[in-house]
Scaffold this active site. Structure first.
Site, PDB file in Angstrom:
ATOM      1  N   LYS A 112      34.744  62.422  25.043  1.00 37.03           N
ATOM      2  CA  LYS A 112      34.039  63.711  25.183  1.00 37.03           C
ATOM      3  C   LYS A 112      32.849  63.791  24.238  1.00 37.03           C
ATOM      4  O   LYS A 112      31.809  64.346  24.586  1.00 37.03           O
ATOM      5  CB  LYS A 112      34.986  64.886  24.911  1.00 37.03           C
ATOM      6  CG  LYS A 112      36.105  65.021  25.906  1.00 37.03           C
ATOM      7  CD  LYS A 112      35.588  65.409  27.277  1.00 37.03           C
ATOM      8  CE  LYS A 112      36.745  65.456  28.250  1.00 37.03           C
ATOM      9  NZ  LYS A 112      36.346  65.536  29.638  1.00 37.03           N
ATOM     10  N   LYS A 195      39.162  53.204  42.559  1.00 37.01           N
ATOM     11  CA  LYS A 195      40.034  54.375  42.503  1.00 37.01           C
ATOM     12  C   LYS A 195      39.317  55.598  43.052  1.00 37.01           C
ATOM     13  O   LYS A 195      38.230  55.945  42.581  1.00 37.01           O
ATOM     14  CB  LYS A 195      40.429  54.612  41.037  1.00 37.01           C
ATOM     15  CG  LYS A 195      41.444  55.691  40.835  1.00 37.01           C
ATOM     16  CD  LYS A 195      41.942  55.712  39.401  1.00 37.01           C
ATOM     17  CE  LYS A 195      42.760  56.947  39.156  1.00 37.01           C
ATOM     18  NZ  LYS A 195      42.107  57.959  38.358  1.00 37.01           N
ATOM     19  N   LYS A 198      37.527  62.434  42.164  1.00 37.65           N
ATOM     20  CA  LYS A 198      36.534  63.472  42.450  1.00 37.65           C
ATOM     21  C   LYS A 198      35.432  63.475  41.413  1.00 37.65           C
ATOM     22  O   LYS A 198      34.324  63.889  41.676  1.00 37.65           O
ATOM     23  CB  LYS A 198      37.183  64.842  42.549  1.00 37.65           C
ATOM     24  CG  LYS A 198      37.816  65.328  41.269  1.00 37.65           C
ATOM     25  CD  LYS A 198      38.439  66.690  41.450  1.00 37.65           C
ATOM     26  CE  LYS A 198      39.454  66.970  40.379  1.00 37.65           C
ATOM     27  NZ  LYS A 198      40.699  66.233  40.518  1.00 37.65           N
TER      28      LYS A 198
HETATM   29  P1  ADP Z   1      40.459  62.602  39.309  1.00 32.75           P
HETATM   30  O1  ADP Z   1      40.376  61.164  38.905  1.00 32.75           O
HETATM   31  O2  ADP Z   1      40.024  62.786  40.696  1.00 32.75           O
HETATM   32  O3  ADP Z   1      39.785  63.548  38.318  1.00 32.75           O
HETATM   33  P2  ADP Z   1      42.871  63.428  38.009  1.00 32.75           P
HETATM   34  O4  ADP Z   1      42.521  62.589  36.836  1.00 32.75           O
HETATM   35  O5  ADP Z   1      42.766  64.924  37.868  1.00 32.75           O
HETATM   36  O6  ADP Z   1      42.007  62.963  39.268  1.00 32.75           O
HETATM   37  O7  ADP Z   1      44.338  63.022  38.474  1.00 32.75           O
HETATM   38  C1  ADP Z   1      45.413  63.872  38.719  1.00 32.75           C
HETATM   39  C2  ADP Z   1      46.605  63.004  39.132  1.00 32.75           C
HETATM   40  O8  ADP Z   1      46.325  62.225  40.324  1.00 32.75           O
HETATM   41  C3  ADP Z   1      47.030  61.974  38.087  1.00 32.75           C
HETATM   42  O9  ADP Z   1      48.431  61.880  38.083  1.00 32.75           O
HETATM   43  C4  ADP Z   1      46.411  60.661  38.580  1.00 32.75           C
HETATM   44  O10 ADP Z   1      47.132  59.534  38.139  1.00 32.75           O
HETATM   45  C5  ADP Z   1      46.483  60.819  40.091  1.00 32.75           C
HETATM   46  N1  ADP Z   1      45.374  60.088  40.758  1.00 32.75           N
HETATM   47  C6  ADP Z   1      44.062  60.417  40.711  1.00 32.75           C
HETATM   48  N2  ADP Z   1      43.314  59.557  41.467  1.00 32.75           N
HETATM   49  C7  ADP Z   1      44.179  58.655  41.989  1.00 32.75           C
HETATM   50  C8  ADP Z   1      44.029  57.516  42.866  1.00 32.75           C
HETATM   51  N3  ADP Z   1      42.849  57.156  43.350  1.00 32.75           N
HETATM   52  N4  ADP Z   1      45.138  56.817  43.206  1.00 32.75           N
HETATM   53  C9  ADP Z   1      46.348  57.183  42.731  1.00 32.75           C
HETATM   54  N5  ADP Z   1      46.553  58.241  41.917  1.00 32.75           N
HETATM   55  C10 ADP Z   1      45.498  58.976  41.546  1.00 32.75           C
END
Ligand code: ADP
Ligand code: TRP
Length: 332
Positions: A112, A195, A198
């Site tokens: 951050k 991966k 968002k």
């Molecule tokens: P983002 O990467 O979109 O910001 P988050 O970090 O908020 O998503 O993730 C929330 C949950 O979803 C976590 O438990 C994370 O491990 C899972 N997750 C996020 N993206 C993926 C993905 N592409 N494949 C599998 N699990 C995911």
């Protein structure tokens, strides 16, 4: 005795397919066999200073999507973090024994500082103590989190153990990561990234709430490779990702058909994408329909939130009462 499981998700927008397969689907399974507390981490989201309207809207979105994914408020305790102010008290108490040095060394904090130097607030520094409070307030045994949260969980153990040591009690259990069978699931992105996420790129992610035409458009624009398909060369990451997605959403025959088309060099990515889009839409449609119905049912949502707050309060109030006693607060 059933394990106590706690996990939170920050209300940062809609859930995408990665969130579903990587987290929600497992949560739904866990609620059958454990005593689960799943919450929307809206205190945590204040570190980015959302407007009041955005904050409430984002919390509602996640609540609706949790329910649409199959979290059952009768089985799991489903609540909103800020409905449980006991968390804030435990956070304050834990902060007294959380050292600046260890908080500053936390990777997420260092990130951050690099990515948003204009907003390095104390909430970011103490993010791990708030997360620890979330977890130990229910005396959790297991925490289903992704790899990026392992360090926070390690810090939670440190704070829990430190409390036990300082007061010479065996009060807080040591929470460990919940290794659910599918924790290796990684849904790839449409932009050729490994991966789906968002935060990286809007066009990488397909959301459960996306309308069919949006899904078609996103998939048709997905990255493949340039030039003629050449089966003698390894597949480009973009093409590999389309095949991976097909494994989740299409039937075995469809997948085989496109695999052999690739092997003979006759694949047409346009056809493959069209097929994948329809298969993804078939998968997301029931979720989307549930979301639309839930979003319109304010009275049900408020009943769910109230019920979750009450159940969470029963567990948290007991912990905070006992912690106050252990620390030595006494009424006159
Ligand atoms: P983002 O990467 O979109 O910001 P988050 O970090 O908020 O998503 O993730 C929330 C949950 O979803 C976590 O438990 C994370 O491990 C899972 N997750 C996020 N993206 C993926 C993905 N592409 N494949 C599998 N699990 C995911
Ligand atoms: N920090 C987690 C994330 O960014 C969200 C979270 C907050 C959490 N409190 C938690 C996760 C407690 C598990 C347990 O994804």
């Amino acid at each position: 005795m059933a394990n106590i499981v706690v996990s939170g998700i920050r209300p940062t927008g809609n859930l995408h397919l990665g969130n579903y397969f990587g987290a929600l689907k497992s949560f739904v399974r866990m609620q059958e066999e454990n005593e689960c507390f799943f919450f929307i981490a809206d205190y945590h989201s204040l570190t980015t200073h959302p407007t009041p309207g955005d904050l409430h809207g984002n919390v509602k979105t996640v609540l609706v999507e949790f329910l649409a994914c199959g979290l059952d408020p009768e089985k799991a305790t489903l609540y909103i973090q800020s409905d449980l102010p006991e968390t804030a008290e435990l956070y304050l108490l834990l902060n007294m024994n959380a050292y600046i040095g260890e908080l500053e060394r936390c990777t997420s904090f260092k990130d951050k500082i690099r990515t948003q130097p204009q907003n390095v607030n104390a909430g970011l520094l103490t993010y791990p103590t708030l997360m620890a409070a979330d977890i130990i307030i229910h005396k959790a045994h297991k925490v289903p989190v992704g790899k990026d949260q392992e360090q926070h969980l390690e810090m939670t153990r440190t704070f829990a153990n430190r409390f036990n040591r300082i007061y010479n009690v065996e009060y807080f259990p040591e929470p460990v990561a919940y290794n659910f069978g599918e924790n290796l699931v990684k849904i790839p992105g449409l932009d050729g990234s490994l991966k789906m996420s968002k935060s990286d790129n809007e066009t990488s992610a397909i959301f459960l709430a996306d309308a069919p035409e949006v899904i078609r458009k996103k998939i048709m624009r997905a990255v493949t490779d340039t030039g003629q398909p050449d089966p003698s060369k390894p597949r480009s990451q973009g093409v590999e990702n389309l095949f991976s997605l097909m494994r989740y959403f299409s039937d075995a025959f469809t997948l085989e058909t496109f695999k052999s088309a690739y092997a003979t060099g006759q694949i047409r990515y346009g056809d493959m994408k069209k097929q994948l889009a329809e298969d993804v839409i078939r998968f997301t449609t029931p979720f989307r329909e549930k979301m639309l119905a839930l979003a319109a049912d304010e009275s049900y949502l408020s009943k769910v939130a109230r019920m979750g707050a009450e159940k969470a309060h029963a567990s948290a109030a007991k912990t905070v009462r006992e912690v106050r006693e252990i620390i030595g607060f006494k009424h006159f």
